[in-house]
Design an enzyme around this catalytic site. Sequence first.
Site, PDB file in Angstrom:
ATOM      1  N   HIS A 112       0.870  -1.168   0.000  1.00 31.35           N
ATOM      2  CA  HIS A 112       0.000   0.000   0.000  1.00 31.35           C
ATOM      3  C   HIS A 112       0.912   1.225   0.000  1.00 31.35           C
ATOM      4  CE1 HIS A 112      -3.252  -2.685   1.974  1.00 31.35           C
ATOM      5  NE2 HIS A 112      -3.408  -2.638   0.665  1.00 31.35           N
ATOM      6  N   GLU A 115       1.650   3.378   3.055  1.00 25.77           N
ATOM      7  CA  GLU A 115       2.185   2.751   4.271  1.00 25.77           C
ATOM      8  C   GLU A 115       3.687   2.652   4.082  1.00 25.77           C
ATOM      9  OE1 GLU A 115      -0.097  -0.842   4.769  1.00 25.77           O
ATOM     10  OE2 GLU A 115      -1.999   0.253   4.667  1.00 25.77           O
ATOM     11  N   HIS A 222       3.383  -3.871   6.322  1.00 19.61           N
ATOM     12  CA  HIS A 222       2.326  -2.873   6.133  1.00 19.61           C
ATOM     13  C   HIS A 222       2.392  -1.821   7.249  1.00 19.61           C
ATOM     14  CE1 HIS A 222      -0.348  -4.635   2.914  1.00 19.61           C
ATOM     15  NE2 HIS A 222       0.513  -5.615   3.117  1.00 19.61           N
ATOM     16  N   GLU A 315       2.222  -5.452  10.551  1.00 16.29           N
ATOM     17  CA  GLU A 315       1.824  -4.037  10.603  1.00 16.29           C
ATOM     18  C   GLU A 315       2.801  -3.331  11.538  1.00 16.29           C
ATOM     19  OE1 GLU A 315      -0.811  -2.833   8.910  1.00 16.29           O
ATOM     20  OE2 GLU A 315      -1.734  -4.697   8.231  1.00 16.29           O
ATOM     21  N   HIS A 539     -16.981 -42.315 -31.757  1.00 12.53           N
ATOM     22  CA  HIS A 539     -17.828 -43.253 -32.484  1.00 12.53           C
ATOM     23  C   HIS A 539     -18.851 -43.779 -31.482  1.00 12.53           C
ATOM     24  CE1 HIS A 539     -14.335 -43.891 -35.507  1.00 12.53           C
ATOM     25  NE2 HIS A 539     -15.180 -42.995 -35.951  1.00 12.53           N
ATOM     26  N   GLU A 542     -18.626 -47.188 -29.762  1.00  9.22           N
ATOM     27  CA  GLU A 542     -17.381 -47.537 -29.060  1.00  9.22           C
ATOM     28  C   GLU A 542     -17.468 -46.884 -27.684  1.00  9.22           C
ATOM     29  OE1 GLU A 542     -14.205 -46.358 -31.687  1.00  9.22           O
ATOM     30  OE2 GLU A 542     -15.043 -47.508 -33.357  1.00  9.22           O
ATOM     31  N   HIS A 646     -11.116 -44.701 -28.199  1.00 10.67           N
ATOM     32  CA  HIS A 646     -11.903 -45.474 -29.170  1.00 10.67           C
ATOM     33  C   HIS A 646     -11.992 -46.937 -28.727  1.00 10.67           C
ATOM     34  CE1 HIS A 646     -12.366 -42.720 -32.772  1.00 10.67           C
ATOM     35  NE2 HIS A 646     -11.622 -42.000 -31.943  1.00 10.67           N
ATOM     36  N   GLU A 736      -7.094 -47.079 -28.613  1.00  7.83           N
ATOM     37  CA  GLU A 736      -8.071 -48.148 -28.805  1.00  7.83           C
ATOM     38  C   GLU A 736      -8.058 -49.009 -27.541  1.00  7.83           C
ATOM     39  OE1 GLU A 736      -9.913 -48.472 -31.557  1.00  7.83           O
ATOM     40  OE2 GLU A 736      -8.929 -46.986 -32.858  1.00  7.83           O
TER      41      GLU A 736
END
Length: 1352
Positions: A112, A115, A222, A315, A539, A542, A646, A736
């Site tokens: 930020h 900060e 921060h 912080e 297919h 299949e 397949h 296959e």
Amino acid sequence: MSGQRVTNLHIAIKHSLSVLLLLFILIRSINSVRSADQRGEEVTLETYNKYYNYDEFTDLLKSLSQKYSNIANLTSIGRSVEGRELWVMRITRDPNADVPGKPKFKYVGNMHGDETVSRQVLIYLVEYLLQRYGDDQRVTELVDNTDIYIMPSMNPDGFEKSVEGDCMGKDEGRYNAKNIDLNRSFPDQFDEIHVKAEDIPEGAAVMRWILENKFVLSGNLHGGTVVASYPYDDSASHKTDGTYSKSPDDSLFKYLALVYAENNPVMKTGQPKCEESMAETFPDGITNGAKWYDVSGGMQDYNYLKGNCFEITMELSCCKYPPSSRLRTEWDNNRESLLAYMEKIHIGVRGNVIAARNGAPLSDAVIMVAGINHNVSTARFGEYYRLLLPGTYNITAIAPGYIPMSVVGMEVKEGRATELNLTLVPETDVNPTTPSIPDSPTATSTNSSSADTSSPGADSVEKEQSSNLAIQPQDFRHHHYNDMELFLQKFSSEYSSITRLYSIGKSVQGRLLRVMEITDNPGVHELGEPEFKYIGNMHGNEVVGRELLLNLIEYLCRNYGSDPEVTQLVDSTRIHIMPSMNPDGYEVSQEGDISGIQGRNNSNNFDLNRNFPDRFNFITDPRQPETIAVMNWVKSYPFVLSANLHGGSLVVNYPYDDNLEDVIGYSRSSDDVVFKMLALAYSEENTQMHNGNPCPEMDPEFFADGITNGAAWYNVHGGMQDWNYINTNCFEVTIELGCYKYPLAADLPKYWNENRRSLLQFMHRVHRGFKGMVIDSKDGSGIPNATITVETIDHPVTTNVAGDYWRLLVPKTYRVTASAQGYVSVSTYATVPENGVEIVNFTLTRINTNANGRMTEDASSVQDPTVKEFESLIKQLSGESGLDELIKNTPTQSSFRYRRYSEVSEFLRGLTLNFPEITSLHSLGQSVEFRTIWALEISNNPKVQEPSEPKIRFVAGIHGNAPVGTELLLEFAASLCINYGKNAAITRLINETRIVILPSINPDGRELAKENDCNSTAGMTNAHGKDLNNDFFGNASQRAGELQPETRAVMDLIQERGFTLSVALDGGSLLVTYPYDKPVQPVENDDTLRYLATVYASHHPTMHLGNTGCSNNGQMGIIPDGVLRAAEWHSHMGSMKDFSVDFGHCPEITVYTSCCLFPTAEMLPTLWAENRKSLLRMLVEVHKGVRGVVKDRNGKPIAGAMIVLNGAVRVFTSEGGFFHALLAPGLHNIEAVADGYQQQSQKVSVSQFEAASTIIIEFDMENNIFGLPRELVVASAAAAMTALVITACIIWCVCSAKSNRQKDGFHRLRQHRDDYDDEIRLTSMGSKKSLLSNEFQDESESDEDTLYTNKL
């Protein structure tokens, strides 16, 4: 007189010595100052009493990096919105190399911008570490053993806007220059973060940095209170505060936060007593993030969940930007905390993961700790660092392709990390060694391995044990369409955190083509994460692939989070599974079918695996909706690897599937060895497949190792796997799965058991080869569509829209090149490891386009934030999903119907009445039957000419029997007007563009057209029976008859010039044509014209596929990309697009929106949906190319200057000297010519994703003077002037010397007046003395006499 000359010589020498003395003193003074500066630099100490602005901060870091180069290296990981570098100081021994053994630590400050204490404290920390290294034992040990990265300012733009003394952050420095909170912009586990990457270059750069480096520990600094906050920062409930959101490492995070807090005298009290919240307290000075307040999109959670890194947020002070007098106190408060926290990177357990076979390090292996649901992974050299509190743990290492290894009872002690090295055995070893697991390993133990010859099946035993741990699918049955739908919806609902169910289209019979996405962040492409797909049931009969993929979905969902392998796959891969590509065919198939064909094809009876465009053979079958859907899907995602499942045999088949000769024979692709590796990855896990005898009782064929080249088996034209490889970045094989196409349901468990390991192993292969980013050195953004080329392999891949890429390769060292249009290519050598992927990033520099005259890039676009914002919008809308998001956010609710002339006129007037501030309606003229030809202008200031804005023309209705274009443009105009002021993108496009819409050029013909008639020519011509698209002749001599009034009206508009682009809509086909209609060879700017046509077609869902499918016009073939030069289709003279190019200097394309000339009104919504994206894209495209302004040396704009593009195409500057020309992506030559001025030239790079490059052309006057070159005349004049000056100086010097002697003689005359008088008398008498004296007399004596006389 000789004595006088000696005197003068002495004077000259004296003066010279004086000058030399002065020079010597000056040089000594300069050297003294330099020495003093150097000494000052050496002894300068930090004052702790001022804030450093960006320039001072940069200079300081650079100075420190140079001075301490042995331990410091300064780099930038990217740039802010306003172009400031995001500096990171790396501090470690040997800071220019990555070496194993040193965990990576980072601090990030000033996220930020207001900060500011964190920024200064981290600068002080950098100085402290560098200055004390070698003298301070603690610092030296920390630097030697830790790879430290410190980023003092993540938001330098915000810092520059902040004001010292502003404690509450009332000024706007908190956010970046796009007004976005960087600590709310990271991906979040509980929330969707809607932030565009281009709006947060700082966040994008840090995310890349985090993902590219395996940081172990981090702190995010921060201000605003004094506390250490730890994950998680938000919760699923998103309650504002009070909800403790516990991470799996909650105890460890509390410990780390306490380390920082207890060393800070203010923080440890837990009572910061900040002015705005005096009563706020934090026990022990620490807090869980979400319990304090809920933050979505925070950086610390992102580090933990995505970056392998533990991060907390500190912080540091109640006042965000305290007076500089407080800085010393803040440094004193935090110094010990910063050091103590860094030292905690060395706790827990650490070690290396290596392969048993060759000792190679295994990168990206996962380290799991039992009981803690959070894993870390190994870095580049196989090393890992797992932060843990003291205790006893069970630790497991897993890696793709290796047997997991676990160590039970690992003791972690307080202090330095316990070392635990792990050796993994490859799953493919026949007789693997079995790692010994020590009962109680010591802090320095290294696990060894030894052969276990008594257990030859140890590999299968280990696999079985691993499989038994996973939950297996239980319900094996055949799922018909409705059953499959419910199954997918059920798992999508139950596992919504890792799944997304979507459809890519519909089958011929309207069934949805469903896809299940499974990943840790569904719906999002994560930078660097590869995308994988499985497709089944192409297919219809299949069916094994369909059922296996449903089993796989269940397996992945149920085992995520508990099974290490599944968890790693889902976390690191975006997996897409389509169980059925042909649901229609499945529904007519029969259970028990062994080798039949019923249901194989889709319901139009076309084989989908013969329906894709083919490299060798022309596919004449019309493209099917299932095929089109898959093609669009594959081009919409950056898929890397795929398999098409397949049935009918048992083998893995890899490209190519056919060859030019159309004969059975090996057809080798450029990546043949890669495809073999991929195929083997599947077959080796399926014992029966790997044996190579798939169906001995049915077919004696044999496949070595269970794999085959497609064409070597049999030729397939129009197959999907070849299309994937040739047209996308995706490698696909065809698997296959068994000899029976539709086996009985009772056999399905057998198929799952035989293929489970294969399915998983194949997915792992997506993580092999190279991956990385291609980044623009200017702004750190990813470069889309960059090309990655591997030497000796003729198959490049391209980067995704975010700039990330993946390139599958086998282990080896390669020369890899990244290139992109407008950038200098970069090459490097890199090695693909035996396992895993090597990250290879490229940073490309834009090509220098400096002019050889006075053409330079316009700096205003860099400085003006509104211009940069618009450029970002153009880049966003040009990206993969930019227009999709725009369309989704601007829905239309029109009731589509056809309008006749009177209704069209009323509609246009209605737009101007309802939107008077952005519309203006003009009459261009009248038709033969006195109907008005309307032109609607849409812009933010329609009544004022703004030549600096690009002007686009949309035209329709040149043929009255094709009215679809008219209706589309009316809807387009209404959509733009309605969304103006409501949608930011539409509003900005209208503000920056002058849009002119001509909905109907031929209103008379439209009145005669036959509705719902696809082929009728009634109304095609005007009332005189003239085809207006044959009437646009620039020369009257070419015209057969009198110019038609409609043509004249449009020609006058075109000749106004100023238009950048024109789009004409017509009907009767499905393609885009570009000039010329007349037979011209060659076309000067063919590449640009074709590119513009391709842009339209590529954003249409079917047009770019090139399958017109228009039986009414005899076009049944495939037109590449759906784009054609008009003359190659129907050659004729007098077309509107040709006139626009030749006389309006504006490119025009013609879009044929549908095969039917006059389709039913019910088709209009579909046609609008198909063309809307393309129309919007043309509105974006008009802002591409090159634009600029032409001026003279005094800044006066030059109108009418000619801009010559690539030596051929000409455009002219308008009022104000502005010009704009569209060009195809690439490097182009631009020349500027104007009477009386010197010609200028430049090379300009054009990108397909970025707004036009803006240049200023500043003319010099003509280079000839009096017919001679300007340089010669100027040089001659300069020489003459120089000669005059030198001559004058010489005369002056001579006169001065004489004057000095005259003055000396004058004084002697006055002192010896008597002698002078005697001499005068002798002279007047003509005496000999006088004659003798004249012989030696100074010639100046007469002047002396005159001078003396005048003086008297």
